[in-house]
Design a protein around this motif. Structure first.
Motif, PDB file in Angstrom:
ATOM      1  N   ASN A 104      -1.640 -43.008  29.410  1.00 23.16           N
ATOM      2  CA  ASN A 104      -1.692 -42.932  30.868  1.00 23.16           C
ATOM      3  C   ASN A 104      -0.289 -42.709  31.430  1.00 23.16           C
ATOM      4  N   ASN A 150       4.394 -46.568  29.388  1.00 22.21           N
ATOM      5  CA  ASN A 150       2.979 -46.233  29.174  1.00 22.21           C
ATOM      6  C   ASN A 150       2.270 -47.245  28.267  1.00 22.21           C
ATOM      7  N   ASP A 151       3.038 -47.995  27.484  1.00 23.04           N
ATOM      8  CA  ASP A 151       2.403 -49.028  26.652  1.00 23.04           C
ATOM      9  C   ASP A 151       1.678 -50.066  27.506  1.00 23.04           C
ATOM     10  N   ARG A 152       2.153 -50.248  28.748  1.00 17.65           N
ATOM     11  CA  ARG A 152       1.589 -51.286  29.602  1.00 17.65           C
ATOM     12  C   ARG A 152       0.508 -50.775  30.547  1.00 17.65           C
ATOM     13  N   CYS A 153       0.452 -49.470  30.762  1.00 21.94           N
ATOM     14  CA  CYS A 153      -0.452 -48.956  31.806  1.00 21.94           C
ATOM     15  C   CYS A 153      -1.879 -48.875  31.295  1.00 21.94           C
ATOM     16  N   VAL A 213      -4.648 -42.322  23.574  1.00 21.44           N
ATOM     17  CA  VAL A 213      -4.928 -42.149  24.998  1.00 21.44           C
ATOM     18  C   VAL A 213      -3.683 -42.641  25.729  1.00 21.44           C
ATOM     19  N   THR A 216      -5.239 -45.287  18.144  1.00 18.05           N
ATOM     20  CA  THR A 216      -5.959 -46.478  17.704  1.00 18.05           C
ATOM     21  C   THR A 216      -6.989 -46.078  16.646  1.00 18.05           C
ATOM     22  N   THR A 217      -7.075 -46.857  15.565  1.00 20.20           N
ATOM     23  CA  THR A 217      -8.100 -46.580  14.555  1.00 20.20           C
ATOM     24  C   THR A 217      -9.452 -47.032  15.093  1.00 20.20           C
ATOM     25  N   LEU A 230      -6.690 -38.980  18.579  1.00 26.35           N
ATOM     26  CA  LEU A 230      -5.526 -38.838  19.466  1.00 26.35           C
ATOM     27  C   LEU A 230      -5.319 -40.125  20.252  1.00 26.35           C
ATOM     28  N   ALA A 263       4.485 -47.380  21.466  1.00 28.39           N
ATOM     29  CA  ALA A 263       3.448 -47.896  20.573  1.00 28.39           C
ATOM     30  C   ALA A 263       2.288 -46.923  20.476  1.00 28.39           C
ATOM     31  N   GLN A 264       2.118 -46.103  21.497  1.00 24.49           N
ATOM     32  CA  GLN A 264       0.949 -45.236  21.494  1.00 24.49           C
ATOM     33  C   GLN A 264       1.218 -43.867  20.903  1.00 24.49           C
TER      34      GLN A 264
END
Lengths: 679, 451
Positions: free
Chosen positions: B62, B21-24, B60, B188-189, B58, B183-184
């Motif tokens: 995918n 999901n880090d890449r999508c 996001v 994200t700030t 939160l 990573a997700q």
């Protein structure tokens, strides 16, 4: 079934290589080609959609003539070229060659496009355009500072410790770069995204910064001031390679406190950004093109670029300022941006009088001779030029319009004759890229349907019929073998480019620097990186230094409170692809997008029909409430066809950017209101 | 208990979809490739997005998903017509469009929202792993088309990482899917956050596989009434009026056809009797219909006894159809189940106060439980309240013995049971990824608001 390697010739960073499978003369499958290091995983939805695009029933495959009833009727290629050559000869003789406008867009790249200029030179020099709708302010900013426009190979960003993605949305416009961003993140690289929209790229970042539109230069220069004040500059690098640092340092008057007021970004965040940029190690900046489509666009790019310069993030791995990489543009005598406004004296008999940014107004202003006819290729100026209303008006005044296209675009609808255009699989050609470092060949692999002819053949026939006597070394005779011979000749002199090697797959550009400027040779007047550029002052009348110039917004802020942006989207390359079924099936419906708060304030619900307007014009469109759009902004993506509620350019004033003769699309404001149900 | 059984002699899939999901970035290339390769008129692949509202606190996330070709394929087990099968060479779970009835039972059974009803072809379309391409050396089109490398096809490791996906349903089915990416885990700030929307505005999940459900309400309720009538007659020693009785069964049978995409193939419904609860329901329905109609028309008391037994089994099979699909086990004690309804109708009609009291209390308790445990909308709450009131009033009338139980009272009582059946369908929400995403968004969003 046969399989070929080819490359996508669209106006797009990626210029993907891909494998294409052909069965019974039809494209049946598009597959990735791993031999291109920049695009090993294959193309985006648009690349995949060639299966439909090349077999589309909506494609124009016979010349069309506007009948007296206003409808189009099919005619033969012979008839079409008879009419066109007769008309062109008539205008040339009775009004002079410049009564005809030759307009080209960026619809398909390739060396064979040069055949057009050969024809029109022989014609005697039509009216043409200068400048460009896309990227020239930034190109010029980089050229003025660095001497040329290039960057490291795309996969080098994997080695960065910090990526500053500034106004670029590769997730939609350069998706293969996301793979490298992802790999960099896997290795611990931090990512800052600075953008107006909360894009899919922003979701892949650590920090997403959303400054007030058009204030990016102020943000960059405040960061520069902190870098200088806190001793985070690379002084050894500056001493050796930078020209005008002292003046630049003195020009840094914007404090973080002032920047907070201008940009809306808290001073602490600005300071944090400065420390990240100053302390991280190799930093690569990935600026986009949207933020230079402003009246202050060139100066904005120069300001951001100065951050890479004073921290010494030039000429080494993992570092750089990746605006555009023109290292594969080896065939041009003069590269962009200079080629966009060549010296008229040196380029006789071309007569360049019309600005692409102000096309409509300039067309209407022509005198002695007045414009009588237009010949349009690879472009869709009615939809894509700012101030569409004026462009439409100017087109309506013309006696005769020829459009070459594959589909019935908004511009083609205005034509008197439409010539069916080839697609990318039907004529061999050679293309470069402005991101990846490859020269690529795209072979002819299927027959042209109906009476489709490539432009080179159209021009060959016109030249013959008009008796222009263009020689076959300039305008090759019909037949793909002749084109291939012509191309082979064209690449002679580049020892690393062998036609048969290109046939196998992409070849690195001759003279490529995988790490741009690793030799620290800068082709500026001073031979150094010019933070102080005399040429900027003399040529464009801007400050010789980078600087923040507030936007010159043409609309009244009180009357039109919403900033109007027309960014690009994954579903199209400008106005191409949006008409295809597969693209429409998998992407969101075309709509104007508004923030939740702005929608609430105007009592607008998702799916309403709305009126968007300002002093330039008005359009009707479906609205979508989007959580990606910040309060105060409205988005209508670039390239949406008029039938789909597009036409954002009707609201955009034709204004040139501060340098490079670009178009300041993003300076405009609008108001939006719900239409009554009977609307 | 009827559960999804493993297909005999099928080794676990060693290959499947790998997703990072880090890449999508939700580019939809997978969906486009899927459609272009196979000419689908549905979209077998979906990119699900957690936090599509883009709440700033939160992440996001995918997730591109089609069919996971599970080791325990509940769609296949549940499919009444035997249209879903496992392709021998590849292990792909494939729908044979020529056999599919379009009953949509697989849509209920699959928690990943993989089977899609094709409105044009009137049958199910579902990812088949591009199984025909393997022999030509191709991997599934979606996986070869992913331009970022987020989606690929390859060897599955033992323990998939699912940290980022608390909303991924029912891992017990052993989906051939491995998820990586981390990573997700962190949002994200966003600066400045107040330019973006802070509130969750969505009010319902997107699950929409409930079209035409009234057909099933009518079908199951008519059967409940029919079985009750048979049992009442048995207890009273009478026979139901044959014309009306047979007509109601014929109507029930015809009504049940209405929700099928391909009515002409209805005969296939009992084909998968070995595994599909739906096949068993239909088989039991046919058996019950024949036996009871013959018994009623020819007035055979012995056969009426047999058909009453068949009827009760049929009701159990009906309830099992829903029990099988509802892996959340939220309806196991639901008061609207047909078996329970039939019992209370019989005791009401035959004036058996004690069993009535027992079942009524059970039902009231269950309704009360539903009211407190399910996410109750105002509309549902008022329906449940009405149902509660009807049972209470008619029940008191019966138990007190002071009122005449005339046809109007019976009608009111039966309408209460119909309401209960309707509530059953409202409460019946088979586990589905769309609902899970929505529920988790609410949970996370509330958690963040508290902090």
């Amino acid at each position: 079934m046969e399989e070929f390697v080819t490359a996508c010739p669209r106006n797009c960073y990626s210029t993907c290589s891909f494998r294409v499978q052909v069965e019974n003369g039809h494209i049946i499958r598009i597959l990735p080609y791993a031999g291109n290091r920049a695009t090993p995983e294959g193309p985006c939805i648009k690349g995949l959609s060639y299966v439909e695009r090349s077999n589309s029933e909506e494609r124009i495959i016979h010349p069309l003539l506007r009948a007296s009833t206003g409808d189009f009727k099919e005619i033969s290629f012979e008839e079409a070229t008879d009419i066109i050559s007769g008309k062109l000869n008539f205008y040339r003789r009775d009004f002079g060659p410049s009564s005809v406008m030759w307009y080209t867009g960026s619809g398909m790249s390739g060396l064979t496009n040069e055949t057009g200029s050969c024809f029109w030179r022989a014609f005697g020099g039509p009216t043409t355009t200068y400048g460009d709708l896309c990227w020239p302010a930034g190109l010029e900013a980089v050229r003025l500072t660095m001497g040329s426009v290039k960057h490291n190979v795309p996969w080098d960003i994997e080695n960065a410790n910090l990526l500053v993605i500034w106004g670029k949305n590769p997730a939609e416009t350069n998706i293969q770069e996301m793979a490298f961003i992802g790999k960099a993140r896997d290795k611990g690289c931090k990512v800052i995204v600075i953008d107006t929209l909360r894009t899919e790229t922003a979701e892949k970042s650590d920090v997403f910064i959303c400054p007030v539109i058009g204030t990016d230069a102020a943000l960059a220069l405040a960061i520069a001031r902190i870098l200088v004040d806190k001793g985070m500059t690379n002084d050894a690098f500056i001493d050796k390679y930078v020209y005008g640092y002292k003046e630049f340092k003195e020009s840094l008057t914007i404090t973080p406190e002032q920047a907070e007021v201008i940009t809306g970004i808290p001073r602490d965040t600005i300071t944090d950004m400065a420390y990240l940029i100053g302390k991280s190690g190799p930093v690569t900046f990935l600026p986009g093109y949207g933020l230079q489509r402003h009246s202050n666009g060139g100066q904005t790019i120069r300001s951001i670029l100065s951050l890479a310069v004073i921290t010494g993030n030039i000429g080494k791995t993992g570092a750089g300022f990746n605006y555009a990489n023109l290292q594969s543009y080896v065939f041009d005598d003069e590269k962009e941006p200079l080629s966009l406004y060549p010296d008229i004296e040196k380029d006789r008999p071309f007569r360049r009088i019309l600005s692409k940014a102000k096309l409509g107004a300039d067309m209407l202003r022509t005198k002695d001779p007045e414009l009588k006819a237009a010949y349009i290729e690879r472009g869709n100026p009615i939809l894509q030029s700012p101030d569409s209303l004026k462009v439409t008006e100017a087109f309506k005044k013309l006696d005769f319009i020829v459009v070459t296209d594959q589909f019935l675009t908004d511009t083609a609808r205005m034509a008197d004759i439409i010539l069916p255009a080839k697609n990318m699989f039907e004529q061999t050609d050679i293309i470069g890229s402005y991101w990846s470092p490859y020269i690529q060949l795209k072979p002819a692999i299927i027959e042209m349907p109906g009476e489709v002819k490539p432009e080179s053949e159209i021009y060959f026939q016109l030249s013959k019929k008009m008796g222009l006597g263009v020689t076959t070394d300039l305008l090759p005779e019909p037949g793909n073998e002749n084109i291939e011979k012509w191309l082979s000749k064209r690449i002679e002199g580049y020892s690393s480019l062998v036609f048969d090697d290109l046939r196998k797959g992409p070849v690195l550009a001759p003279g490529l620097q995988p790490i741009a400027w690793h030799d620290m040779v800068f082709e500026t007047p001073s031979g150094r990186i010019e933070l102080y550029s005399q040429e900027a002052k003399s040529k464009w009348d801007v400050s010789p230094m980078p600087g923040y110039v507030p936007l010159n917004e043409p609309c009244d802020k009180n009357k039109y409170p919403l900033v109007f942006l027309t960014p690009n989207k994954s579903s199209s390359i400008h106005s191409q692809f949006g008409n295809l079924r597969i693209i429409r099936e998998v992407t969101e419906e075309p709509a104007v997008e508004i923030s939740v708060k702005d929608a609430e304030m105007r009592d607008i619900q998702d799916g309403n029909i709305v009126r968007i307007f300002n002093d330039n014009g008005v359009i009707k469109c479906t609205v979508r409430i989007s959580s990606c759009v910040p309060t105060g902004s409205v988005i209508l993506h670039n390239g949406i066809w008029m039938a789909d509620g597009g036409g954002g350019n009707f609201l955009i004033k034709g204004v040139e950017t501060d340098m490079g003769y670009g178009s300041a699309f993003h300076d405009n404001r609008i108001e939006i209101e719900k239409l009554a149900a009977d609307g | 208990m009827i559960t999804g059984s493993k297909l005999k002699n099928w080794p676990p899939m060693d290959k499947g979809f790998l997703f990072d999901n880090d890449r999508c970035v939700d580019c939809k290339a997978c969906i486009a490739a899927c459609i272009l390769e196979n000419g689908w008129t549905v979209k077998p692949r979906t990119v699900f997005t957690f936090n599509n509202e883009r709440l700033t606190y939160l992440p996001v996330i995918n997730l591109s998903m089609a069919c996971n070709h599970c080791e325990i394929p509940v769609c296949l087990d549940g499919c009444p017509s035997g249209a879903i099968y496992r392709h021998p060479g590849t292990g792909a779970i494939v729908v044979d469009e020529a056999k599919c009835l379009g009953c949509k039972y697989c849509i209920w059974n699959c928690p990943y929202d993989a089977p899609k009803f094709d409105e044009n072809k009137r049958v199910i379309g579902k990812c088949h792993l591009c199984y025909n391409g393997f022999s030509e050396g191709r991997i599934p089109a979606c996986t070869s088309a992913c331009p970022t490398g987020a989606l690929s096809f390859g060897k599955l490791n033992d323990i998939p990482s699912i940290k980022s996906f608390p909303w991924l349903p029912d891992k017990k089915l052993k989906p051939s899917l491995m998820l990586t990416g981390h990573a997700q885990d962190k949002a994200t700030t966003v600066v400045p956050a107040d330019k973006f929307e802070p509130e969750l505005k969505k009010t319902t999940a997107t699950n929409n596989n409930r079209k035409g459900i009234w057909v099933l309400v009518l079908f199951t309720y008519l059967i409940t009434l029919s079985v009750s009538a048979v049992l009442k007659s048995l207890i009273d020693g009478t026979f139901p009026q044959p014309g009306l009785f047979c007509l109601s069964i014929i109507i029930a049978g015809l009504v049940s056809l209405l929700h099928l995409g391909r009515k002409i193939r209805a005969w296939r419904a009992p084909v998968n009797i070995r595994r599909s609860p739906l096949s068993r329901e239909i088989a039991a329905f046919i058996l019950y219909s024949v036996l009871s109609c013959v018994a009623v028309i020819l007035r055979m008391p012995g056969l009426l006894l047999v058909s009453s037994a068949a009827g009760l089994i049929l009701l159990i099979f009906i309830d099992a159809v829903y029990y099988f699909a509802d892996r959340s086990r939220k309806i196991i004690f639901h008061s609207g189940q047909t078996f329970l309804s039939a019992l209370i109708i019989i005791s009401f009609l035959t004036n058996n106060v004690l069993p009535f009291l027992f079942i009524a209390l059970l039902k009231l308790a269950s309704s009360f439980f539903s009211m407190t445990s399910l996410q109750e909308t105002m509309k549902n709450f008022s329906l449940r309240f009405m149902r509660f009131a009807i049972l209470l009033i008619t029940g008191v009338m019966l138990i007190s013995g002071r009122y005449e139980i005339n046809n109007i009272v019976i009608l009111v009582f039966l309408s209460g049971e119909l309401l209960d059946r309707i509530l059953f369908y409202i409460d019946f929400k088979p586990v589905n990824i769309n609902d899970l995403i929505y529920n988790n968004e609410i949970i996370f969003s509330n958690e963040k608001k508290r902090n």
